[in-house]
Motif scaffolding. Structure first.
Motif, PDB file in Angstrom:
ATOM      1  N   SER A  37     -14.302  28.056 -23.968  1.00  0.00           N
ATOM      2  CA  SER A  37     -14.006  27.676 -22.591  1.00  0.00           C
ATOM      3  C   SER A  37     -15.279  27.751 -21.763  1.00  0.00           C
ATOM      4  O   SER A  37     -16.019  28.734 -21.840  1.00  0.00           O
ATOM      5  CB  SER A  37     -12.947  28.617 -22.031  1.00  0.00           C
ATOM      6  N   GLY A  38     -15.531  26.696 -21.001  1.00  0.00           N
ATOM      7  CA  GLY A  38     -16.734  26.662 -20.172  1.00  0.00           C
ATOM      8  C   GLY A  38     -17.957  26.155 -20.901  1.00  0.00           C
ATOM      9  O   GLY A  38     -19.054  26.128 -20.344  1.00  0.00           O
ATOM     10  N   LYS A  41     -17.139  20.897 -22.487  1.00  0.00           N
ATOM     11  CA  LYS A  41     -16.398  19.797 -23.124  1.00  0.00           C
ATOM     12  C   LYS A  41     -15.891  18.794 -22.077  1.00  0.00           C
ATOM     13  O   LYS A  41     -16.113  17.584 -22.196  1.00  0.00           O
ATOM     14  CB  LYS A  41     -15.195  20.360 -23.905  1.00  0.00           C
ATOM     15  N   SER A  42     -15.209  19.337 -21.087  1.00  0.00           N
ATOM     16  CA  SER A  42     -14.678  18.431 -20.053  1.00  0.00           C
ATOM     17  C   SER A  42     -15.804  17.693 -19.341  1.00  0.00           C
ATOM     18  O   SER A  42     -15.653  16.528 -18.960  1.00  0.00           O
ATOM     19  CB  SER A  42     -13.856  19.222 -19.037  1.00  0.00           C
ATOM     20  N   THR A  43     -16.923  18.387 -19.174  1.00  0.00           N
ATOM     21  CA  THR A  43     -18.053  17.747 -18.508  1.00  0.00           C
ATOM     22  C   THR A  43     -18.508  16.516 -19.288  1.00  0.00           C
ATOM     23  O   THR A  43     -18.798  15.472 -18.686  1.00  0.00           O
ATOM     24  CB  THR A  43     -19.201  18.761 -18.347  1.00  0.00           C
TER      25      THR A  43
HETATM   26  N1  LIG Z   1     -17.106  20.496 -10.244  1.00  0.00           N
HETATM   27  C1  LIG Z   1     -17.765  21.587 -10.707  1.00  0.00           C
HETATM   28  N2  LIG Z   1     -18.583  22.266  -9.879  1.00  0.00           N
HETATM   29  C2  LIG Z   1     -19.251  23.354 -10.307  1.00  0.00           C
HETATM   30  N3  LIG Z   1     -19.173  23.823 -11.564  1.00  0.00           N
HETATM   31  C3  LIG Z   1     -18.371  23.196 -12.439  1.00  0.00           C
HETATM   32  C4  LIG Z   1     -17.629  22.054 -12.058  1.00  0.00           C
HETATM   33  N4  LIG Z   1     -16.933  21.616 -13.122  1.00  0.00           N
HETATM   34  C5  LIG Z   1     -17.223  22.474 -14.128  1.00  0.00           C
HETATM   35  N5  LIG Z   1     -18.079  23.408 -13.723  1.00  0.00           N
HETATM   36  C6  LIG Z   1     -18.653  24.472 -14.570  1.00  0.00           C
HETATM   37  O1  LIG Z   1     -19.274  23.886 -15.686  1.00  0.00           O
HETATM   38  C7  LIG Z   1     -18.972  24.621 -16.835  1.00  0.00           C
HETATM   39  C8  LIG Z   1     -18.428  23.713 -17.914  1.00  0.00           C
HETATM   40  O2  LIG Z   1     -17.186  23.244 -17.485  1.00  0.00           O
HETATM   41  P1  LIG Z   1     -16.234  22.351 -18.379  1.00  0.00           P
HETATM   42  O3  LIG Z   1     -15.032  22.041 -17.590  1.00  0.00           O
HETATM   43  O4  LIG Z   1     -17.017  21.223 -18.913  1.00  0.00           O
HETATM   44  O5  LIG Z   1     -15.878  23.369 -19.561  1.00  0.00           O
HETATM   45  P2  LIG Z   1     -14.867  23.152 -20.759  1.00  0.00           P
HETATM   46  O6  LIG Z   1     -15.674  23.240 -21.999  1.00  0.00           O
HETATM   47  O7  LIG Z   1     -14.067  21.941 -20.562  1.00  0.00           O
HETATM   48  O8  LIG Z   1     -13.960  24.423 -20.624  1.00  0.00           O
HETATM   49  P3  LIG Z   1     -12.377  24.571 -20.886  1.00  0.00           P
HETATM   50  O9  LIG Z   1     -12.211  24.689 -22.369  1.00  0.00           O
HETATM   51  O10 LIG Z   1     -12.039  25.840 -20.193  1.00  0.00           O
HETATM   52  O11 LIG Z   1     -11.724  23.382 -20.291  1.00  0.00           O
HETATM   53  C9  LIG Z   1     -17.995  25.706 -16.444  1.00  0.00           C
HETATM   54  O12 LIG Z   1     -18.694  26.954 -16.427  1.00  0.00           O
HETATM   55  C10 LIG Z   1     -17.555  25.365 -15.090  1.00  0.00           C
HETATM   56  O13 LIG Z   1     -17.439  26.507 -14.297  1.00  0.00           O
END
Ligand SMILES: Nc1ncnc2c1ncn2[C@@H]1O[C@H](COP(=O)(O)OP(=O)(O)OP(=O)(O)O)[C@@H](O)[C@H]1O
Ligand SMILES: [Mg+2]
Lengths: 225, 326
Positions: A37-38, A41-43
């Motif tokens: 998590s974090g 991936k979503s990014t």
């Molecule tokens: N709009 C935003 N503004 C500031 N920080 C962000 C934003 N979106 C994501 N982050 C930060 O960027 C990092 C990566 O986020 P992301 O959503 O890509 O993680 P993830 O791998 O999808 O996690 P998860 O498995 O929990 O969904 C996280 O630490 C998050 O706090």
């Protein structure tokens, strides 16, 4: 199909979500994106679907640099990408039909043509008997499948899914993945972000692993583990 | 045409619809969205009705004031027919000179007619009417001057033009004094002008208020559908597509609001005309208030719809674009 070239993403506030990430997904390929998590991936998915812009590096889809896509073109670019979300993002006050038909209505299909396509998409996900239902009348797995039907109804060449099995039990998750495999078999490129390693462990698909914004491994599932 | 996949065709193109059919479908789509936005109004009936009522009632005040100004314009026109200039001539003029002057004035382009009332005739009139006959006999000479009653032509009868004509006539060598009974006329015109200016300023302010109110209601509509808009953007809706139903909502506000304006104005005029009739009777006048005619009703409707559209346009321009999918 999807190409990341030394992509970094710094969110406003200074958090570096992606750090110099490069990878390449071939047309017709199905790949998983995993990591804690974090990890970012979503990014990655948001950069592909033009919800975010990279701070550095280039993102290309089918050879088109997304930097060149202007604000006004984003809507049209998104019509080429089917997106599926963990919270499925259905319109709760619309019927299943209206939800699945939404991308078609936006593209200006006639109602009769839309009807055919919605029927076909719901057939594929096995929900054709629920066409008049409202989302709250469906189970979590069914709602997710409506979301998938909406993503594929206009036959996009690329499917992105962010935690599509997040809330589902293993059996339902496997069914959902099977659906993606079916779309992949007819040539659709699929990229699925998930932290559910048990889900992909049984499958032999390419897996991209992110850790704290860096790509730490890229290969078959077995190698990643 | 697809942005990312050159060979992939999208939507209507893919289905191979003829140009005529697509042209026709364009209107069908708009009609569908217009009706669809009507459904939206039904979903928030109270808020929608409130906005329509505010729009309609806000326009009622300027519409009623307009009707009043229009009616007073008629009154003004009636009264201005009477504007008349009286010229008192120098006493040392010969009868011949007086005659020539009267003829010259009569022929000048600004003047409709000039009637000479000779000093003898004036004296005779006065004698007959005043009852001072005996007293007048004691006077050695006629104290009255020759008088010329001048009626200006149609377009010199307004207060300002008549005043100017008066000054011009005062310059004449033969004229001792000229008088125009314009005080009341000037005052009346000034009041009408004031009412008209106030009405314009008020109407303008109310229009701005209406735009803001409609804009605010549409803004609330937009933010209540924030999630829906995000989803639509995610599946490829353009801003224009998302904005359209809200613009139609604005148009509906205007259409219904305009009808409210008609009704409220009619009621107000009916109510006022009772009072007006009483006053008019005091002045022995036939004056009655005439309400909005068909053209004016159409204009009111157009303005109402225009304001609804402008209000919603401002709101969608600002708020629909601001919503970015997360
Ligand atoms: N709009 C935003 N503004 C500031 N920080 C962000 C934003 N979106 C994501 N982050 C930060 O960027 C990092 C990566 O986020 P992301 O959503 O890509 O993680 P993830 O791998 O999808 O996690 P998860 O498995 O929990 O969904 C996280 O630490 C998050 O706090
Ligand atoms: Mg995530």
């Amino acid at each position: 199909m999807i190409k990341f070239e030394q992509v970094s993403k710094v969110y406003p506030g200074g958090f570096k979500a992606l750090n110099n990430v490069s990878f390449d997904v071939e047309p017709g390929e199905m790949a998983f994106l995993t990591g804690h998590s974090g990890a970012g991936k979503s990014t990655v998915l948001k950069l592909i679907s033009l919800m975010e812009r990279p701070t550095a590096g280039r993102v290309l889809i089918n050879g088109h640099d997304l930097k060149r896509i202007q604000r006004k073109q984003i809507a049209y670019a998104r019509r080429d990408i089917g997106m599926i979300f963990q919270d499925h993002r259905l319109l709760m006050d619309r019927t299943v039909f209206d939800n699945v038909a939404l991308p078609l209505m936006i593209e200006g299909y006639s109602l009769s043509e839309a009807r055919k396509r919605v029927q076909a998409a719901l057939d594929k996900v096995g929900l054709s008997d629920k066409i008049r239902h409202y989302p709250h009348m469906l189970s979590g797995g069914e709602q997710q499948r409506v979301g998938i039907a909406r993503a594929v109804v206009n036959k996009p060449p690329l499917l992105l899914a962010d935690e599509p099995t997040g809330n589902l039990d293993p059996k339902l998750s496997a069914e959902i993945i099977k659906l993606f495999e079916e779309f992949n078999r007819v040539g659709v490129s699929v990229l699925i972000a998930t932290h559910d390693l048990s889900l992909i462990a049984r499958l032999r698909y390419r897996t991209l692993t992110l850790k704290e914004g860096r790509m730490i491994s890229d290969g078959l599932t077995e190698e990643a583990l | 045409m697809s942005v990312l996949f050159r060979s992939r065709q999208q939507g209507a193109q893919q289905v191979k619809i003829s140009g005529v059919r697509r042209f026709f479908m364009f209107f069908v789509h708009h009609a569908q969205q217009a009706v669809g936005s009507l459904g939206q109004l039904a979903r928030y009936p109270f808020a929608s009705l409130m906005t329509m009522a505010v729009l309609g009632l806000s326009l009622t005040l300027p519409a009623t004031l307009y009707v009043i100004v229009k009616n007073t314009d008629n009154v003004g026109a009636d009264f201005q027919q009477a504007s008349e200039i009286t010229l008192f001539l120098h006493k040392d003029l010969t009868a011949q000179e007086v005659q020539t002057f009267a003829k010259r004035i009569d022929l000048s382009p600004e003047i409709e007619s000039a009637t000479l009332i000779g000093k003898e005739q004036g004296l005779a009139d006065f004698r007959a009417r005043s009852g001072f006959g005996d007293a007048l006999d004691t006077l050695q000479e006629n104290p009255l001057p020759d008088v010329l009653r001048v009626i200006p032509r149609e377009n010199y009868r307004s207060a300002a033009a008549a005043q100017q004509l008066l000054q011009q006539l005062e310059q004449e060598r033969e004229v001792e004094q000229a008088r125009l009974d314009v005080d009341w006329l000037e005052r009346f015109t000034a009041i009408v002008d004031l009412v008209r200016d106030a009405f314009l300023a008020l109407a303008l302010l109310l229009c701005v208020a209406v735009v803001l109110i409609v804009g605010n209601t549409i803004r609330l509509n937009i933010s209540s559908k924030r999630d829906e808009i995000m989803v639509m953007k995610l599946v490829g809706a353009t801003d224009a597509y998302i904005q359209r139903p809200f613009l139609y909502t604005g148009i509906w506000y205007g259409l219904v609001g305009g009808v409210i304006t008609w009704l409220a104005t009619a009621v107000l005029i009916m109510w006022l005309s009772g009072a007006v009739r009483d006053i008019a009777e005091l002045y022995d006048s036939q004056f009655t208030l005439t309400g909005l005619n068909l053209t004016e009703m159409a204009v009111v409707w157009g303005i109402a719809v225009g304001l609804g559209l402008v209000g919603s346009y401002i709101a969608v321009r600002k708020h629909v674009t601001a919503i970015e999918p997360q």
